[in-house]
Write a protein that holds these residues in place. Structure first.
Motif, PDB file in Angstrom:
ATOM      1  N   GLY A  39      36.351  57.001  38.976  1.00 22.81           N
ATOM      2  CA  GLY A  39      36.971  56.177  40.006  1.00 22.81           C
ATOM      3  C   GLY A  39      37.893  55.131  39.432  1.00 22.81           C
ATOM      4  N   GLY A  40      37.733  54.833  38.145  1.00 27.51           N
ATOM      5  CA  GLY A  40      38.611  53.883  37.480  1.00 27.51           C
ATOM      6  C   GLY A  40      39.556  54.622  36.554  1.00 27.51           C
ATOM      7  N   GLY A  41      40.016  53.943  35.532  1.00 25.77           N
ATOM      8  CA  GLY A  41      40.924  54.566  34.574  1.00 25.77           C
ATOM      9  C   GLY A  41      41.352  53.549  33.547  1.00 25.77           C
ATOM     10  N   THR A  42      41.556  53.996  32.320  1.00 25.23           N
ATOM     11  CA  THR A  42      41.890  53.052  31.254  1.00 25.23           C
ATOM     12  C   THR A  42      43.275  52.439  31.420  1.00 25.23           C
ATOM     13  OG1 THR A  42      42.646  54.913  29.903  1.00 25.23           O
ATOM     14  CG2 THR A  42      40.379  54.163  29.576  1.00 25.23           C
ATOM     15  N   LYS A  43      44.105  52.975  32.332  1.00 23.70           N
ATOM     16  CA  LYS A  43      45.433  52.424  32.555  1.00 23.70           C
ATOM     17  C   LYS A  43      45.461  51.442  33.734  1.00 23.70           C
ATOM     18  CE  LYS A  43      47.877  56.397  30.595  1.00 23.70           C
ATOM     19  NZ  LYS A  43      48.199  55.683  29.359  1.00 23.70           N
ATOM     20  N   VAL A  44      44.299  51.095  34.257  1.00 23.50           N
ATOM     21  CA  VAL A  44      44.229  50.140  35.352  1.00 23.50           C
ATOM     22  C   VAL A  44      44.747  48.778  34.886  1.00 23.50           C
ATOM     23  CG1 VAL A  44      42.646  48.848  36.853  1.00 23.50           C
ATOM     24  CG2 VAL A  44      42.323  51.306  36.499  1.00 23.50           C
ATOM     25  N   GLU A  45      45.567  48.153  35.705  1.00 20.51           N
ATOM     26  CA  GLU A  45      46.057  46.822  35.369  1.00 20.51           C
ATOM     27  C   GLU A  45      44.986  45.797  35.734  1.00 20.51           C
ATOM     28  OE1 GLU A  45      49.784  43.818  36.403  1.00 20.51           O
ATOM     29  OE2 GLU A  45      49.928  45.951  36.894  1.00 20.51           O
ATOM     30  N   LEU A  46      44.447  45.127  34.732  1.00 18.45           N
ATOM     31  CA  LEU A  46      43.339  44.207  34.946  1.00 18.45           C
ATOM     32  C   LEU A  46      43.823  42.825  35.363  1.00 18.45           C
ATOM     33  CD1 LEU A  46      41.051  45.082  31.904  1.00 18.45           C
ATOM     34  CD2 LEU A  46      40.853  45.885  34.259  1.00 18.45           C
ATOM     35  N   PRO A  47      43.030  42.137  36.189  1.00 22.70           N
ATOM     36  CA  PRO A  47      43.362  40.756  36.553  1.00 22.70           C
ATOM     37  C   PRO A  47      42.970  39.803  35.422  1.00 22.70           C
ATOM     38  CG  PRO A  47      41.288  41.355  37.543  1.00 22.70           C
ATOM     39  CD  PRO A  47      41.799  42.596  36.838  1.00 22.70           C
ATOM     40  N   GLU A  48      43.253  38.535  35.587  1.00 29.33           N
ATOM     41  CA  GLU A  48      42.818  37.521  34.636  1.00 29.33           C
ATOM     42  C   GLU A  48      41.299  37.424  34.678  1.00 29.33           C
ATOM     43  OE1 GLU A  48      42.216  35.039  31.923  1.00 29.33           O
ATOM     44  OE2 GLU A  48      44.336  35.479  32.309  1.00 29.33           O
ATOM     45  N   LEU A  49      40.642  37.554  33.517  1.00 31.51           N
ATOM     46  CA  LEU A  49      39.179  37.586  33.481  1.00 31.51           C
ATOM     47  C   LEU A  49      38.553  36.268  33.041  1.00 31.51           C
ATOM     48  CD1 LEU A  49      38.528  41.129  31.962  1.00 31.51           C
ATOM     49  CD2 LEU A  49      38.764  40.452  34.357  1.00 31.51           C
ATOM     50  N   GLU A  50      39.349  35.320  32.606  1.00 29.83           N
ATOM     51  CA  GLU A  50      38.805  34.022  32.222  1.00 29.83           C
ATOM     52  C   GLU A  50      38.512  33.187  33.465  1.00 29.83           C
ATOM     53  OE1 GLU A  50      38.009  33.257  29.260  1.00 29.83           O
ATOM     54  OE2 GLU A  50      39.144  34.567  27.957  1.00 29.83           O
ATOM     55  N   PRO A  51      37.414  32.411  33.464  1.00 33.60           N
ATOM     56  CA  PRO A  51      36.408  32.302  32.410  1.00 33.60           C
ATOM     57  C   PRO A  51      35.450  33.497  32.421  1.00 33.60           C
ATOM     58  CG  PRO A  51      35.779  30.934  34.266  1.00 33.60           C
ATOM     59  CD  PRO A  51      37.135  31.509  34.591  1.00 33.60           C
ATOM     60  N   VAL A  52      35.018  33.877  31.222  1.00 35.70           N
ATOM     61  CA  VAL A  52      34.123  35.026  31.089  1.00 35.70           C
ATOM     62  C   VAL A  52      32.685  34.550  31.220  1.00 35.70           C
ATOM     63  CG1 VAL A  52      33.374  36.919  29.612  1.00 35.70           C
ATOM     64  CG2 VAL A  52      35.770  36.235  29.637  1.00 35.70           C
ATOM     65  N   ARG A  53      32.174  34.632  32.410  1.00 36.82           N
ATOM     66  CA  ARG A  53      30.791  34.287  32.731  1.00 36.82           C
ATOM     67  C   ARG A  53      30.424  35.076  33.982  1.00 36.82           C
ATOM     68  NH1 ARG A  53      31.511  31.089  37.120  1.00 36.82           N
ATOM     69  NH2 ARG A  53      33.362  29.731  37.193  1.00 36.82           N
ATOM     70  N   PRO A  54      29.136  35.249  34.267  1.00 41.04           N
ATOM     71  CA  PRO A  54      28.774  36.003  35.466  1.00 41.04           C
ATOM     72  C   PRO A  54      29.360  35.343  36.715  1.00 41.04           C
ATOM     73  CG  PRO A  54      26.872  35.774  34.038  1.00 41.04           C
ATOM     74  CD  PRO A  54      27.946  34.883  33.468  1.00 41.04           C
ATOM     75  N   ARG A  55      30.230  36.052  37.417  1.00 42.95           N
ATOM     76  CA  ARG A  55      30.881  35.488  38.602  1.00 42.95           C
ATOM     77  C   ARG A  55      31.563  36.592  39.389  1.00 42.95           C
ATOM     78  NH1 ARG A  55      36.554  34.345  38.031  1.00 42.95           N
ATOM     79  NH2 ARG A  55      37.362  35.040  36.008  1.00 42.95           N
ATOM     80  N   ALA A  56      31.973  36.260  40.599  1.00 42.92           N
ATOM     81  CA  ALA A  56      32.736  37.164  41.453  1.00 42.92           C
ATOM     82  C   ALA A  56      34.043  36.482  41.827  1.00 42.92           C
ATOM     83  CB  ALA A  56      31.936  37.507  42.715  1.00 42.92           C
ATOM     84  N   PHE A  57      35.071  37.285  42.042  1.00 44.06           N
ATOM     85  CA  PHE A  57      36.347  36.718  42.471  1.00 44.06           C
ATOM     86  C   PHE A  57      37.172  37.789  43.176  1.00 44.06           C
ATOM     87  CE2 PHE A  57      37.149  38.496  38.296  1.00 44.06           C
ATOM     88  CZ  PHE A  57      38.430  39.035  38.378  1.00 44.06           C
ATOM     89  N   THR A  58      38.152  37.325  43.941  1.00 44.85           N
ATOM     90  CA  THR A  58      39.072  38.219  44.639  1.00 44.85           C
ATOM     91  C   THR A  58      40.426  38.153  43.957  1.00 44.85           C
ATOM     92  OG1 THR A  58      37.935  37.809  46.741  1.00 44.85           O
ATOM     93  CG2 THR A  58      40.129  38.794  46.855  1.00 44.85           C
ATOM     94  N   ALA A  59      40.956  39.296  43.523  1.00 43.78           N
ATOM     95  CA  ALA A  59      42.257  39.344  42.859  1.00 43.78           C
ATOM     96  C   ALA A  59      43.371  39.153  43.885  1.00 43.78           C
ATOM     97  CB  ALA A  59      42.426  40.678  42.136  1.00 43.78           C
ATOM     98  N   PRO A  60      44.568  38.781  43.447  1.00 42.77           N
ATOM     99  CA  PRO A  60      45.689  38.596  44.380  1.00 42.77           C
ATOM    100  C   PRO A  60      45.989  39.818  45.241  1.00 42.77           C
ATOM    101  CG  PRO A  60      46.224  37.643  42.251  1.00 42.77           C
ATOM    102  CD  PRO A  60      44.932  38.377  42.076  1.00 42.77           C
ATOM    103  N   ASP A  61      45.694  41.023  44.725  1.00 43.40           N
ATOM    104  CA  ASP A  61      45.945  42.237  45.511  1.00 43.40           C
ATOM    105  C   ASP A  61      44.806  42.579  46.455  1.00 43.40           C
ATOM    106  OD1 ASP A  61      44.052  43.052  43.705  1.00 43.40           O
ATOM    107  OD2 ASP A  61      45.282  44.586  42.742  1.00 43.40           O
ATOM    108  N   GLY A  62      43.789  41.700  46.525  1.00 38.04           N
ATOM    109  CA  GLY A  62      42.692  41.897  47.466  1.00 38.04           C
ATOM    110  C   GLY A  62      41.506  42.656  46.921  1.00 38.04           C
ATOM    111  N   ILE A  63      41.587  43.173  45.703  1.00 36.01           N
ATOM    112  CA  ILE A  63      40.453  43.879  45.110  1.00 36.01           C
ATOM    113  C   ILE A  63      39.355  42.874  44.781  1.00 36.01           C
ATOM    114  CG2 ILE A  63      39.667  45.292  43.168  1.00 36.01           C
ATOM    115  CD1 ILE A  63      42.448  46.464  42.967  1.00 36.01           C
ATOM    116  N   GLN A  64      38.117  43.240  45.097  1.00 35.90           N
ATOM    117  CA  GLN A  64      36.971  42.389  44.817  1.00 35.90           C
ATOM    118  C   GLN A  64      36.385  42.750  43.452  1.00 35.90           C
ATOM    119  OE1 GLN A  64      36.428  39.985  46.799  1.00 35.90           O
ATOM    120  NE2 GLN A  64      37.534  40.651  48.632  1.00 35.90           N
ATOM    121  N   TYR A  65      36.117  41.716  42.644  1.00 34.73           N
ATOM    122  CA  TYR A  65      35.577  41.945  41.309  1.00 34.73           C
ATOM    123  C   TYR A  65      34.303  41.135  41.088  1.00 34.73           C
ATOM    124  CZ  TYR A  65      40.025  44.075  39.800  1.00 34.73           C
ATOM    125  OH  TYR A  65      41.118  44.895  39.653  1.00 34.73           O
ATOM    126  N   ALA A  66      33.446  41.670  40.242  1.00 36.18           N
ATOM    127  CA  ALA A  66      32.321  40.924  39.671  1.00 36.18           C
ATOM    128  C   ALA A  66      32.335  41.221  38.185  1.00 36.18           C
ATOM    129  CB  ALA A  66      30.992  41.349  40.292  1.00 36.18           C
TER     130      ALA A  66
END
Length: 217
Positions: free
Chosen positions: A136-163
């Motif tokens: 479902g993913g892929g190594t060519k996926v453009e990743l969002p900014e991951l800092e700070p690196v700690r357990p957390r959730a956030f919403t990327a500018p394109d609306g994708i939800q991350y943990a």
């Protein structure tokens, strides 16, 4: 197919029964239910339901909306984890092949957290690079900014939800375990906590731990 339904409802006797009854009338078969939070007379619950493939969800939404005090937070497709106790089964898999621990964890996490995909990212001077991704993913996926690196959730500018949660592999490399989903609500704090627990268990099996910030400074 399997759907995850997140609803907010009054935290009083009978509310949960009304939701379950409406789901049944609409044609959904409840296979799992979890309480995410209870606060100020309201509860946030997740239901996993079996739903006919190709069927629209209008009657499902209309039925839930007809219950006084019930708010639909999100409905999105998911997969059912294997076994009655998937977290425990995963730890067994990690112990059986510890060298593949992080990869095994990445491949299992999407089903556990009702996500689209998960990946292991390395953060370098030029930013984050995806080293491994589940189906479902892929190594060519453009990743969002991951800092700070700690357990957390956030919403990327394109609306994708991350943990995310930091993880150390068997070689001592510091990586980031990233989980993503679209068309769904943000990851709840209980989901982030579960992710962090799984990472901690994986590191215990691998016999590694995060560097001491005092010693490394």
């Amino acid at each position: 197919m399997l759907l995850r339904i997140r609803v907010r409802l009054p935290d009083r006797p009978g509310s949960l029964g009304k939701v379950a009854r409406i789901l049944g009338v609409a044609g959904a078969d409840v296979v799992q239910m979890a309480v995410l939070e209870r606060d100020s007379g309201r509860a946030l619950d997740d239901f996993a339901v079996a739903w006919p493939a190709g069927a629209g969800i209008d009657r499902l939404c209309d039925g839930l909306a007809s219950i006084p005090g019930v708010e639909i937070i999100g409905i999105w497709p998911t997969e059912e984890p294997q076994g009655a106790f998937p977290d425990a089964a995963l730890i067994g898999q990690l112990a059986a092949e510890p060298r593949r621990g992080p990869v095994t964890l990445v491949d299992a996490v999407p089903a556990l957290l009702s996500a689209d995909w998960a990946g292991l990212a390395e953060i370098g001077p030029a930013g984050a690079v995806l080293a491994h991704a589940s189906a479902g993913g892929g190594t060519k996926v453009e990743l969002p900014e991951l800092e700070p690196v700690r357990p957390r959730a956030f919403t990327a500018p394109d609306g994708i939800q991350y943990a995310l949660a930091p993880i150390v592999d068997a070689e001592g490399a510091e990586l980031v375990l990233l989980v993503a989903r679209t068309g769904a609500p943000p990851f709840h704090r209980t989901e982030v906590f579960r992710l962090a627990q799984l990472v901690g268990a994986a590191e215990a099996v691998l016999g590694v731990r995060h560097p001491d910030p005092v010693q490394s400074s």
